[in-house]
Design a protein around this motif. Sequence first.
Motif, PDB file in Angstrom:
ATOM      1  N   SER A   4       0.850  -1.197   0.000  1.00  0.00           N
ATOM      2  CA  SER A   4       0.000   0.000   0.000  1.00  0.00           C
ATOM      3  C   SER A   4       0.873   1.231   0.000  1.00  0.00           C
ATOM      4  O   SER A   4       1.893   1.295   0.690  1.00  0.00           O
ATOM      5  N   THR A  38      -9.040  10.109   0.451  1.00  0.00           N
ATOM      6  CA  THR A  38      -8.249   8.890   0.575  1.00  0.00           C
ATOM      7  C   THR A  38      -9.120   7.711   0.194  1.00  0.00           C
ATOM      8  O   THR A  38     -10.217   7.522   0.732  1.00  0.00           O
ATOM      9  N   THR A  40      -9.213   3.387  -1.161  1.00  0.00           N
ATOM     10  CA  THR A  40      -8.545   2.101  -1.333  1.00  0.00           C
ATOM     11  C   THR A  40      -8.998   1.532  -2.668  1.00  0.00           C
ATOM     12  O   THR A  40     -10.199   1.353  -2.896  1.00  0.00           O
ATOM     13  N   LYS A  46      -3.673   2.274  -0.949  1.00  0.00           N
ATOM     14  CA  LYS A  46      -4.274   3.515  -0.488  1.00  0.00           C
ATOM     15  C   LYS A  46      -3.833   4.637  -1.427  1.00  0.00           C
ATOM     16  O   LYS A  46      -2.647   4.821  -1.673  1.00  0.00           O
TER      17      LYS A  46
END
Length: 320
Positions: A4, A38, A40, A46
């Motif tokens: 991530s 933000t 995912t 992320k």
Amino acid sequence: MRRSIVITAATAAALALAGCGTTEPAADSAAKDTKGITLTDASGAKVTLDRPAKKVVGTEWNVVESLVTLGVDPVGVADVKGYGTWDTAAPLKNGPKDIGTRGEPSMDTIASLSPDLIVATTDLPDAAVKQLRKIAPVLEVRSADAADPVGQMKENLDLIAEATGTTAEADEAKKAYDTKVAEGRKALADAGLAGTRIAFADGYVASNQVSVRPYTAGSLIGGVNTALGLENAWKIEGDKDYGLAATDVEGLTGLGDVRFAYIGSEGDVFADDLAKNSVWTSLPFVKKDEVHRLPDGIWMFGGPRSMEAYVDALVGALTK
């Protein structure tokens, strides 16, 4: 699994403009525009943006269609000419830059555009995505999901909408799609066609042999057909993502009495290459003139607008 990462776009210019003697409503608008986001993405990464992305590059046609549907004109598009041929439901505006092929986008070309965001699919090789992340934030959406093809289409639209600050537009697009499907389902039912068996396919010629690609119930087209109250006639199993399978002309003999539909934006295998094929001409749906070539330019792997165009085309062909 990919690691991530968090990538942040520069905001100094926006902040400077927000404090240069503007009125209070304008300042409020600027503050809203620069609100951080933000997300995912489908890879599990992320992705952080300082504000909704405006300068966006799309590496695959389905994400490009989603961007156009949401009112975001991409600055860069993979294979612009091909998109114009295969996806006419959401035409491009403002002359986006061609960034190369869908499988191998040009990193130099994309970098020259200084995008806020690059939207890709999980079909793009990991190595290419890694390079893209050095240029700008990359939002990956899952290319397709045979377990829920229509749901995946909507999920992708929603994710891109969150990144571009266009969630209201996404809601409108999904509502328009649902309305179109409901209208199509009713029209088919009123014509006595509810539960009709439908087989959608495309085909191509390789080494002088015609190959047929069935769109099973797990394909996006198959998912729309089911929503329209039709029965998918293909019994062959498709792949786990796109719900596509492979067969030949002889493989069509097991379909029986069905309605057969296809799109051939770059040639007509069924009308041309199979015109004198004895197996093809003996099929029940060919004899009954139930072979329907739908209009060119409907992208079978697109978004809500393409699927709305498909509904109009299929319902029109079956009820004429």
